[in-house]
Design an enzyme around this catalytic site. Structure first.
Site, PDB file in Angstrom:
ATOM      1  N   ASP A  15       0.752  -1.071   0.472  1.00  0.00           N
ATOM      2  CA  ASP A  15       0.193   0.197   0.019  1.00  0.00           C
ATOM      3  C   ASP A  15       1.001   1.160   0.284  1.00  0.00           C
ATOM      4  O   ASP A  15       2.088   1.533   0.263  1.00  0.00           O
ATOM      5  CB  ASP A  15      -1.165   0.370   1.340  1.00  0.00           C
ATOM      6  N   GLY A  48      -3.702   9.090  -3.840  1.00  0.00           N
ATOM      7  CA  GLY A  48      -4.337   9.401  -3.737  1.00  0.00           C
ATOM      8  C   GLY A  48      -4.348  10.967  -4.745  1.00  0.00           C
ATOM      9  O   GLY A  48      -5.648  11.917  -5.234  1.00  0.00           O
ATOM     10  N   CYS A  79      -4.198  -1.650  -2.070  1.00  0.00           N
ATOM     11  CA  CYS A  79      -5.086  -0.151  -1.897  1.00  0.00           C
ATOM     12  C   CYS A  79      -5.523  -0.122  -3.470  1.00  0.00           C
ATOM     13  O   CYS A  79      -5.206  -1.050  -4.002  1.00  0.00           O
ATOM     14  CB  CYS A  79      -3.554   0.626  -2.266  1.00  0.00           C
ATOM     15  N   THR A  81      -6.087   2.616  -5.372  1.00  0.00           N
ATOM     16  CA  THR A  81      -5.631   4.101  -6.237  1.00  0.00           C
ATOM     17  C   THR A  81      -4.846   3.036  -6.903  1.00  0.00           C
ATOM     18  O   THR A  81      -4.417   2.366  -8.370  1.00  0.00           O
ATOM     19  CB  THR A  81      -5.305   4.320  -4.791  1.00  0.00           C
ATOM     20  N   CYS A 193     -11.159   3.388  -0.039  1.00  0.00           N
ATOM     21  CA  CYS A 193      -9.974   3.426   0.120  1.00  0.00           C
ATOM     22  C   CYS A 193      -9.394   2.359   1.679  1.00  0.00           C
ATOM     23  O   CYS A 193     -10.327   1.978   2.558  1.00  0.00           O
ATOM     24  CB  CYS A 193      -9.873   4.656   0.845  1.00  0.00           C
TER      25      CYS A 193
END
Length: 269
Positions: A15, A48, A79, A81, A193
């Site tokens: 992450d 992000g 993660c 994203t 998230c």
């Protein structure tokens, strides 16, 4: 390394920060013998607010280095994203099973009575077209309201360092969902998230009315257990390793939280 005796290859979680601990925890509960490596790209945090091109280049390169050093049997990109942007690139680059993180829209749709679902994520995640695809496939009869919050990622990191929660800050984040047209009807919120389940209690306390929070952690844990179902594990689990791309004074306050997740060794990449 394996083939003789116990298979000591770890499961590696990745992450941008410490959010992936919300995925590591349910996996550790299902697979208590599994050796674990947790990798945080602290030098690249937060994802992000980075460009998609940066993430698509950065994540496969880092995971290549991590795979070389730790020889994992499986990698979890813990993660949202990084998963939405880099998963195909990582799968193309590495010959290891890769598990990504998907917003838990399917379980949310199964739970929602009002058929109004909030999706909280980073701005990079909530604008992804695959959120539309998940909504169309699993929640076609629901109204999906989204809010991207970089602040909530920082609040979660601060909470894990032991900072006292500021409920007004959490309330402001939730206003981004509830203040949208139709937002008052939200009864389920997807924590899209991996940082956000770490502060679920604070979010629940700040919510103007009771809502159910769902996240992808338990589903990912079941997926890891399924993919490793034929594997052998060491009889006694080794100490978990937390590896940071930048190990500095800001990492020190995280030690107690990492230790609670079985990660007692800290290393730099």
């Amino acid at each position: 390394m394996h083939g003789t005796g116990a298979d000591t290859r770890p499961v590696l979680f990745f992450d941008s920060g410490v959010g992936g601990l919300s995925v590591l925890a349910p996996t550790r509960a299902l697979l208590p013998q599994a050796p674990l490596v947790y990798a945080a790209d602290s030098a690249g945090y937060p994802y992000g607010t980075r460009s998609e091109a940066e993430i698509a280049a950065r994540v496969p390169a880092l995971l290549g280095r991590l795979a070389e050093r730790y020889r994992p049997r499986l990698i979890v990109i813990a993660c949202n994203t990084a998963s939405t942007i880099a998963l195909p690139h990582v799968r193309a680059a590495l010959d290891i099973p890769i598990v990504g993180t998907v917003p838990a829209i399917k379980p949310a749709a199964l739970l929602s009575r009002t058929r109004t679902i909030g999706v909280l994520g980073t701005r990079a995640t909530v604008r992804q077209p695959y959120v539309d695809r998940l909504a169309a496939e699993f929640a076609a009869d629901c109204t999906i309201l989204r809010h991207g919050s970089a602040e909530l990622v920082d609040l979660a990191e601060a909470a894990l360092r032991g900072d006292a929660p500021d409920l007004a800050a959490y309330r402001a984040v939730l206003d981004g969902l509830f203040d949208q047209p139709g937002g008052a009807a939200i009864d389920v919120i997807v924590n899209a998230c991996t940082h956000f389940p770490l502060v679920e209690a604070e979010l629940a306390a700040a919510s103007p009315h009771p809502v159910t929070f769902v996240d992808g952690g338990p589903g990912i844990a079941r997926r890891v257990a399924h993919l490793t179902r034929d594997d052998s594990w060491p009889a006694t689990p080794k100490a978990g390793i937390a590896v940071f791309t930048r190990l500095d004074a800001s990492t020190e306050p995280l030690r107690p939280a990492l230790a609670r997740h079985g990660l007692t060794q800290l290393e730099a990449l």
